[in-house]
Enzyme design. Structure first.
Site, mmCIF file in Angstrom:
data_model
loop_
_atom_site.group_PDB
_atom_site.id
_atom_site.type_symbol
_atom_site.label_atom_id
_atom_site.label_comp_id
_atom_site.label_asym_id
_atom_site.label_seq_id
_atom_site.Cartn_x
_atom_site.Cartn_y
_atom_site.Cartn_z
ATOM 1 N N SER A 113 -22.507 -17.530 -22.935
ATOM 2 C CA SER A 113 -22.233 -18.487 -24.006
ATOM 3 C C SER A 113 -22.956 -18.182 -25.316
ATOM 4 O O SER A 113 -22.764 -17.127 -25.885
ATOM 5 C CB SER A 113 -22.576 -19.885 -23.498
ATOM 6 O OG SER A 113 -22.150 -20.832 -24.415
ATOM 7 N N HIS A 114 -23.850 -19.068 -25.720
ATOM 8 C CA HIS A 114 -24.502 -18.940 -27.026
ATOM 9 C C HIS A 114 -25.694 -17.976 -26.981
ATOM 10 O O HIS A 114 -26.312 -17.719 -28.004
ATOM 11 C CB HIS A 114 -24.990 -20.315 -27.475
ATOM 12 C CG HIS A 114 -25.902 -20.944 -26.456
ATOM 13 N ND1 HIS A 114 -25.428 -21.412 -25.246
ATOM 14 C CD2 HIS A 114 -27.230 -21.145 -26.444
ATOM 15 C CE1 HIS A 114 -26.444 -21.883 -24.547
ATOM 16 N NE2 HIS A 114 -27.554 -21.738 -25.246
ATOM 17 N N ASP A 279 -18.917 -20.777 -30.549
ATOM 18 C CA ASP A 279 -20.002 -19.990 -29.948
ATOM 19 C C ASP A 279 -19.475 -18.763 -29.194
ATOM 20 O O ASP A 279 -18.285 -18.438 -29.257
ATOM 21 C CB ASP A 279 -20.850 -20.873 -29.025
ATOM 22 C CG ASP A 279 -20.122 -21.238 -27.751
ATOM 23 O OD1 ASP A 279 -18.883 -21.276 -27.769
ATOM 24 O OD2 ASP A 279 -20.790 -21.468 -26.716
ATOM 25 N N ASP A 281 -18.615 -18.002 -26.144
ATOM 26 C CA ASP A 281 -17.452 -18.105 -25.267
ATOM 27 C C ASP A 281 -16.411 -19.100 -25.754
ATOM 28 O O ASP A 281 -15.480 -19.449 -25.016
ATOM 29 C CB ASP A 281 -17.886 -18.430 -23.830
ATOM 30 C CG ASP A 281 -18.641 -19.750 -23.737
ATOM 31 O OD1 ASP A 281 -19.254 -20.164 -24.738
ATOM 32 O OD2 ASP A 281 -18.616 -20.365 -22.657
ATOM 33 N N ASP A 283 -16.464 -22.334 -26.462
ATOM 34 C CA ASP A 283 -16.343 -23.734 -26.033
ATOM 35 C C ASP A 283 -17.119 -24.708 -26.914
ATOM 36 O O ASP A 283 -16.876 -25.903 -26.872
ATOM 37 C CB ASP A 283 -16.700 -23.896 -24.539
ATOM 38 C CG ASP A 283 -18.089 -23.397 -24.195
ATOM 39 O OD1 ASP A 283 -18.807 -22.904 -25.103
ATOM 40 O OD2 ASP A 283 -18.456 -23.487 -23.004
ATOM 41 N N ARG A 284 -18.050 -24.195 -27.729
ATOM 42 C CA ARG A 284 -18.765 -25.099 -28.637
ATOM 43 C C ARG A 284 -18.148 -25.060 -30.023
ATOM 44 O O ARG A 284 -17.488 -24.096 -30.379
ATOM 45 C CB ARG A 284 -20.225 -24.674 -28.781
ATOM 46 C CG ARG A 284 -20.987 -24.713 -27.510
ATOM 47 C CD ARG A 284 -22.442 -24.423 -27.784
ATOM 48 N NE ARG A 284 -23.179 -24.450 -26.545
ATOM 49 C CZ ARG A 284 -24.494 -24.566 -26.461
ATOM 50 N NH1 ARG A 284 -25.210 -24.635 -27.564
ATOM 51 N NH2 ARG A 284 -25.080 -24.590 -25.293
ATOM 52 N N LYS A 378 -15.336 -27.717 -22.240
ATOM 53 C CA LYS A 378 -15.373 -28.086 -23.640
ATOM 54 C C LYS A 378 -14.595 -27.041 -24.419
ATOM 55 O O LYS A 378 -14.387 -25.934 -23.938
ATOM 56 C CB LYS A 378 -16.800 -28.253 -24.134
ATOM 57 C CG LYS A 378 -17.735 -27.070 -23.909
ATOM 58 C CD LYS A 378 -19.160 -27.509 -24.233
ATOM 59 C CE LYS A 378 -20.143 -26.378 -24.202
ATOM 60 N NZ LYS A 378 -20.734 -26.170 -22.869
ATOM 61 N N ARG A 498 -36.442 -29.147 -24.534
ATOM 62 C CA ARG A 498 -35.584 -29.832 -25.502
ATOM 63 C C ARG A 498 -36.063 -31.269 -25.643
ATOM 64 O O ARG A 498 -36.248 -31.965 -24.647
ATOM 65 C CB ARG A 498 -34.134 -29.836 -25.047
ATOM 66 C CG ARG A 498 -33.552 -28.450 -24.798
ATOM 67 C CD ARG A 498 -32.031 -28.475 -24.903
ATOM 68 N NE ARG A 498 -31.400 -27.289 -24.355
ATOM 69 C CZ ARG A 498 -31.381 -26.087 -24.937
ATOM 70 N NH1 ARG A 498 -31.979 -25.915 -26.105
ATOM 71 N NH2 ARG A 498 -30.771 -25.070 -24.372
HETATM 72 C C1 VG1 Z 1 -27.015 -26.173 -22.836
HETATM 73 C C2 VG1 Z 1 -26.606 -27.486 -23.478
HETATM 74 C C3 VG1 Z 1 -25.595 -28.205 -22.606
HETATM 75 C C4 VG1 Z 1 -24.408 -27.285 -22.344
HETATM 76 C C5 VG1 Z 1 -24.897 -25.977 -21.754
HETATM 77 C C6 VG1 Z 1 -23.769 -24.977 -21.569
HETATM 78 O O1 VG1 Z 1 -27.663 -26.423 -21.607
HETATM 79 O O2 VG1 Z 1 -27.720 -28.303 -23.706
HETATM 80 O O3 VG1 Z 1 -25.194 -29.392 -23.237
HETATM 81 O O4 VG1 Z 1 -23.503 -27.888 -21.458
HETATM 82 O O5 VG1 Z 1 -25.859 -25.381 -22.607
HETATM 83 O O6 VG1 Z 1 -23.120 -24.750 -22.765
HETATM 84 P P1 VG1 Z 1 -29.251 -26.413 -21.432
HETATM 85 O O7 VG1 Z 1 -29.473 -26.591 -19.968
HETATM 86 O O8 VG1 Z 1 -29.739 -25.127 -21.999
HETATM 87 O O9 VG1 Z 1 -29.759 -27.561 -22.246
HETATM 88 V V1 VG1 Z 1 -22.590 -23.224 -23.111
HETATM 89 O O10 VG1 Z 1 -21.634 -23.327 -24.518
HETATM 90 O O11 VG1 Z 1 -24.021 -22.395 -23.082
HETATM 91 O O12 VG1 Z 1 -21.666 -22.793 -21.786
HETATM 92 CO CO CO Z 2 -20.461 -21.850 -24.761
#
Ligand code: VG1
Ligand code: CO
Length: 545
Positions: A113-114, A279, A281, A283-284, A378, A498
């Site tokens: 993801s990000h 982001d 992948d 989804d954000r 998402k 966080r």
């Molecule tokens: C983070 C975000 C959470 C999101 C997750 C996956 O998780 O806070 O809201 O669902 O990333 O998103 P964490 O456990 O690091 O707080 V993504 O776009 O990374 O698949």
């Molecule tokens: Co993502």
């Protein structure tokens, strides 16, 4: 078909986090590491023989290598067919759309993801079920247990499949179809929104938009949908070619990592009226007006409040859902609409049962994730199109829409502070000490607000009754103010603390006070009760969003 059984031994720590297993590429490159995890997934399934698997990822470093391995293991596991996005590409929401539309048995999504990508950065893998959504905790726990006892994996001997052109081939008796990664998804989005009206908005000379794909997976999707189907001028999408290292950046659409987009929108000379980003992948999302960033929690609330303007949702919403640390702005909209608002733990997997049961139509998270029952992930571009549809109908600037929303519902002033790369032991000490202290906090005052409750969030899924403990420490003050503490479950190095801060303000004359100024007393409270500075040694957060 020549299936070989390879002896292996377990690797420690193959425990999926908030969204799949995420580790450094170097960890995944160890012989057998990926294979063990994939075999553990396949061993935890039943009934996959002859069925269809969807496979793709965000295009980051190691994506192609992993796909070739997984294809050969899927053949050995008895799948009848695998649908792979061309060039190995499938955004997370598009993978969900393909699983649902093609009636697949499930899917494997390769993404961190990000998180940054490249040989020294991160890779990730997760399994999605036939509803198109991330596997629930029961399944990921089973996979983890399996990884701890695994002794062999099964793989077919076969040459690499050409992922670069559409078409069909075979690995033994299993069919491999290289599919257009955009088609099913774009068609789905077109069925939800008023594309003619959005195209009209994008054609207006005074409306100029920029979409920053951050060199991540959404480039091809944004080019095809915004510039292709909707006719936005070429150049609307920037950084639109997915790169294995995302151009060296963090593909995370927040004010820190998408600073260029934010400053372009703040510059009157740019002529831009609307900015958006997504982001790694896809989804954000990030929504930016002229000189105005929409906080993700507010975005969810505005999206919910404007449902009547959107063809797919105009008939009404069954309910809404948000993750616990997401601001309560959407709760106020739901209350006014007389529909339920569900509060779930962080991570999209918890929305699945609510969406499947028809209890929620829209869901969202403070971390820039919004989506609906159209898929089970998402969806970044979905959120951008939703906003464009609102703008096309209302013909008002983004900032005005949000400020009017605040005037009507009050403002849930909100921010998240992230302390990254803390030593894991220190982060755990901080949480443990805080947890023990919770009962003593009740009644304490902060900036004239009394602490009314303090607990560790526990969720009982209203659909299947499953229970998830320790999902974040909450300090709840009078009048809807809150401080929430959580450790991230997506990082690959040390721990990330966080801190989520929220304060409700009904008085519109106070909505212009800078966010961090309004929240300062809550930050001071958090620092004091959790002893952030003495325990972590950090004087300030790394990222404020
Ligand atoms: C983070 C975000 C959470 C999101 C997750 C996956 O998780 O806070 O809201 O669902 O990333 O998103 P964490 O456990 O690091 O707080 V993504 O776009 O990374 O698949
Ligand atoms: Co993502």
């Amino acid at each position: 078909m020549n299936i070989i059984t390879v002896a292996t031994t377990p690797f420690a720590g193959q425990k999926p986090g908030t969204s799949g297993l995420r580790k450094k590429v170097k960890v995944f490159q160890q012989p057998g590491y990926l294979e063990n995890f994939v075999q553990a997934i396949f061993d935890s399934l039943s009934g996959q023989q002859g069925k269809t698997l969807v496979l793709g990822g965000d295009g980051r470093y190691f994506n192609d290598t992993a796909i070739q391995i997984i294809l050969r293991m899927a053949a050995a596991a008895g799948f009848g067919r695998v649908l792979v996005g061309c060039n190995g590409i499938l955004s997370t929401p598009a993978a969900s759309a393909v699983i649902r539309k093609q009636g697949a048995f499930g899917g494997i999504i390769l993404s961190a993801s990000h998180n940054p990508g490249g040989p020294d950065d991160d890779f990730g893998i997760k399994y999605n079920l036939e509803n198109g959504g991330p596997a629930n905790e029961t399944f990921t726990d089973a996979v983890y247990r399996r990884t701890q006892e695994i002794s062999a994996y099964r793989i077919v001997e076969a040459p690499d499949v050409d992922l670069t052109s559409l078409g069909e081939t075979r690995i033994g008796s299993m069919q491999v179809c290289i599919i257009n990664p955009v088609a099913d998804y774009a068609e789905l989005l077109e069925s939800l929104f008023d594309f003619d009206r959005i195209a009209g908005l994008l054609a207006r000379p005074e409306f100029r938009m920029r979409f920053d794909a951050m060199h991540a997976v959404n480039g091809p999707y944004a080019h095809a949908i915004l510039e292709g189907r909707l006719g936005a001028p070429k150049g609307t999408v920037i950084n639109g070619t997915p790169l294995p290292d995302f151009g060296g950046g963090h593909p995370d659409p927040n004010p820190v990592y998408a600073a260029e987009l934010v400053s372009a929108l703040a510059d009157a000379q740019s002529g831009l009226s609307f900015g958006a980003a997504s982001d790694g992948d896809g989804d954000r999302n990030m929504i930016v007006g002229r000189g105005f960033i929409v906080s993700p929690s507010d975005s969810l609330a505005v999206i919910a409040a404007n449902y009547k303007l959107i063809p797919a949702y105009a008939k009404g919403l069954s309910g809404v859902a948000r993750s616990m640390p997401t601001s309560c702005a959407v709760d106020r909209v739901a209350a006014e609409m007389g529909i339920p608002c569900y509060e779930t733990p962080t991570g999209w997997k918890y929305f699945g049962t609510l969406l499947d049961a028809g209890k929620a139509t829209l869901c969202g998270e403070e971390s820039a994730g919004t989506g609906s029952n159209h898929v089970r992930e998402k969806d970044g571009l979905w959120a951008v199109l939703y906003w464009l549809n609102i703008l096309a109908v209302r013909d008002e600037p983004v900032e005005q829409i949000v400020r009017e929303h605040w005037r009507r519902f009050g403002r849930n002033i909100y921010s998240r502070h992230d302390y990254e790369g803390i030593e894991t032991a220190k982060a755990e000490t901080l949480m443990d000490e805080l947890r023990k202290k919770l009962p003593t906090l009740i009644g304490m005052e902060c900036d004239g607000m009394r602490i009314e409750a303090a607990d560790d969030f526990c969720y009982i899924d209203p659909v299947d009754g499953s229970r998830s403990d320790k999902q974040g420490i909450r300090i709840l003050l009078e009048n809807g103010s809150r401080v929430v503490f959580r450790l991230s479950g997506t990082g690959t190095e040390g721990a990330t603390l966080r801190l989520y801060l929220e304060r409700y303000e009904a008085d519109a004359s106070r909505h212009t006070i800078p966010t961090q100024e309004s929240l300062a007393p809550l930050v001071a409270l958090a620092e004091k009760v959790a002893r952030i500075v003495p325990i972590t040694g950090r004087k300030a957060p790394d990222v404020i969003s």
